[in-house]
Design a protein around this motif. Structure first.
Motif, short mmCIF file in Angstrom:
data_model
loop_
_atom_site.label_atom_id
_atom_site.label_comp_id
_atom_site.label_asym_id
_atom_site.label_seq_id
_atom_site.Cartn_x
_atom_site.Cartn_y
_atom_site.Cartn_z
N ASP A 259 -43.98 12.91 -16.79
CA ASP A 259 -44.68 11.84 -17.47
C ASP A 259 -46.00 11.49 -16.80
OD1 ASP A 259 -42.72 11.62 -19.39
OD2 ASP A 259 -41.80 9.80 -18.56
N ALA A 260 -46.02 11.58 -15.47
CA ALA A 260 -47.24 11.29 -14.74
C ALA A 260 -48.29 12.35 -14.95
CB ALA A 260 -46.94 11.15 -13.25
N GLY A 261 -47.85 13.57 -15.23
CA GLY A 261 -48.77 14.69 -15.44
C GLY A 261 -49.40 14.67 -16.83
N GLU B 107 -38.02 14.47 -11.67
CA GLU B 107 -38.73 15.49 -12.44
C GLU B 107 -39.30 14.90 -13.72
OE1 GLU B 107 -40.49 18.98 -13.33
OE2 GLU B 107 -39.49 18.48 -11.45
N HIS B 108 -38.53 14.07 -14.38
CA HIS B 108 -38.98 13.43 -15.61
C HIS B 108 -40.19 12.53 -15.35
CE1 HIS B 108 -38.65 11.78 -19.64
NE2 HIS B 108 -38.64 10.56 -19.13
N ILE B 109 -40.15 11.79 -14.23
CA ILE B 109 -41.27 10.92 -13.87
C ILE B 109 -42.50 11.74 -13.54
CG2 ILE B 109 -42.07 9.31 -12.07
CD1 ILE B 109 -39.16 8.19 -12.03
N ARG B 110 -42.32 12.88 -12.84
CA ARG B 110 -43.45 13.75 -12.52
C ARG B 110 -44.08 14.30 -13.79
NH1 ARG B 110 -40.96 15.81 -7.39
NH2 ARG B 110 -39.47 16.83 -8.74
#
Length: 150
Positions: A147-149, A142-145
């Motif tokens: 950051d990617a957003g 979720e954290h990576i998503r």
């Protein structure tokens, strides 16, 4: 004729007594062999559990190291706990090697019961660790998503 009958009955009773003693000894040897086999199997399972725990902890710490905001002090404590468990298991294996062949059935039963109880106490911890690992993986995804957003 009575002499032959008495002699035959005496031989029959001796054979019956020998058969009973043999059956008792066979039962005792079978129980002992079963206890030793069970003790060794429990030691193998406990070792596998501890190694799985160590692998899960290493995986969790690797994920947590990606986030410097999370504390790392518990990593060393957890590693020490697993290593202490493996050292205790090694001591138990040494006992099995050195003492089990001459140990009483009671000592074998106690060692088996103790190792089984150790595994039972470890199982909820392994399940909790697996659950925590799953939640940590989900949180990191979720954290990576997020950051990617951005």
């Amino acid at each position: 004729m009575d002499t032959y009958l008495l002699l035959g009955l005496a031989i029959l009773f001796i054979l019956l007594a020998a058969a009973l003693v043999g059956a008792f000894m066979l039962r005792k040897m079978t129980r002992r062999a079963t206890s030793l086999r069970q003790l060794l199997e429990l030691a193998d399972r406990l070792e596998a559990d501890l190694k799985a725990c160590r692998a899960r902890l290493q995986q969790a710490h690797a994920v947590m190291s990606l986030n410097p905001d999370l504390p790392a002090a518990s990593e060393q404590e957890a590693d020490h706990a697993v290593e202490a468990g493996l050292r205790a298991l090694l001591q138990q294996r040494i006992w099995i090697r050195d003492r089990a062949p001459t140990a009483s059935q009671s000592e074998l039963d106690t060692a088996t019961r103790d190792m089984d109880q150790t595994r039972e106490r470890l199982q909820p911890l392994l399940q909790a660790l697996g659950q925590a690992q799953s939640e940590l993986d989900s949180a990191m995804r979720e954290h990576i998503r997020q950051d990617a957003g951005q």
